[in-house]
Design a protein around this motif. Sequence first.
Motif, short mmCIF file in Angstrom:
data_model
loop_
_atom_site.label_atom_id
_atom_site.label_comp_id
_atom_site.label_asym_id
_atom_site.label_seq_id
_atom_site.Cartn_x
_atom_site.Cartn_y
_atom_site.Cartn_z
N GLU A 268 -20.66 -31.95 14.73
CA GLU A 268 -19.40 -31.92 13.99
C GLU A 268 -18.28 -32.28 14.94
N GLN A 269 -17.30 -32.94 14.42
CA GLN A 269 -16.14 -33.33 15.22
C GLN A 269 -15.12 -32.19 15.20
N ASP A 270 -14.88 -31.60 16.37
CA ASP A 270 -13.88 -30.54 16.48
C ASP A 270 -12.53 -31.15 16.80
N SER A 271 -11.52 -30.68 16.10
CA SER A 271 -10.18 -31.11 16.44
C SER A 271 -9.69 -30.28 17.63
N THR A 272 -8.62 -30.69 18.21
CA THR A 272 -8.06 -29.98 19.36
C THR A 272 -7.63 -28.58 18.96
N THR A 273 -7.07 -28.44 17.79
CA THR A 273 -6.62 -27.13 17.31
C THR A 273 -7.80 -26.19 17.11
N SER A 274 -8.88 -26.69 16.53
CA SER A 274 -10.03 -25.81 16.31
C SER A 274 -10.68 -25.41 17.63
N LYS A 275 -10.69 -26.31 18.61
CA LYS A 275 -11.22 -25.95 19.93
C LYS A 275 -10.37 -24.87 20.58
#
Length: 97
Positions: A11-18
Amino acid sequence: MPSEDSWVPEEQDSTTSKLLRKSRDSPFVPAGLAGCVAVVAYGLYRLKHRGDQKMSVHLIHMRVGAQGFVVGAMTFGVLYSMYKEYIKPQFSSHSEK
C-alpha cells in the motif's frame, strides 16, 4: 513488466499517514519537536527584550534550551518503552501466579 525480483509496496503510505503511525509508536518524538519549536519561538520573541545581553549568548541559551527539551523528551521516551517492554510484563507475570 516488473520482474519477480523487484519489490512493490502493498500500500502506498502518504507522508501524513507515516507521521501519524510513527507518532503512535513513539509519542515522545512529536512532543520533543513541539517543545523545541516552542523554545525557539519563545527565544525569538524574547530577542527584542534581551536587554544588554549579547546576541551570541542569547542564541546559545536558546539552543541549549531547545536541545535540552528534545533530549529530555527522548529520555522519557526510552524510559517509557523500557517500562512497557520489560517492567510491565514482569509485574503482570507475577500477578498471574
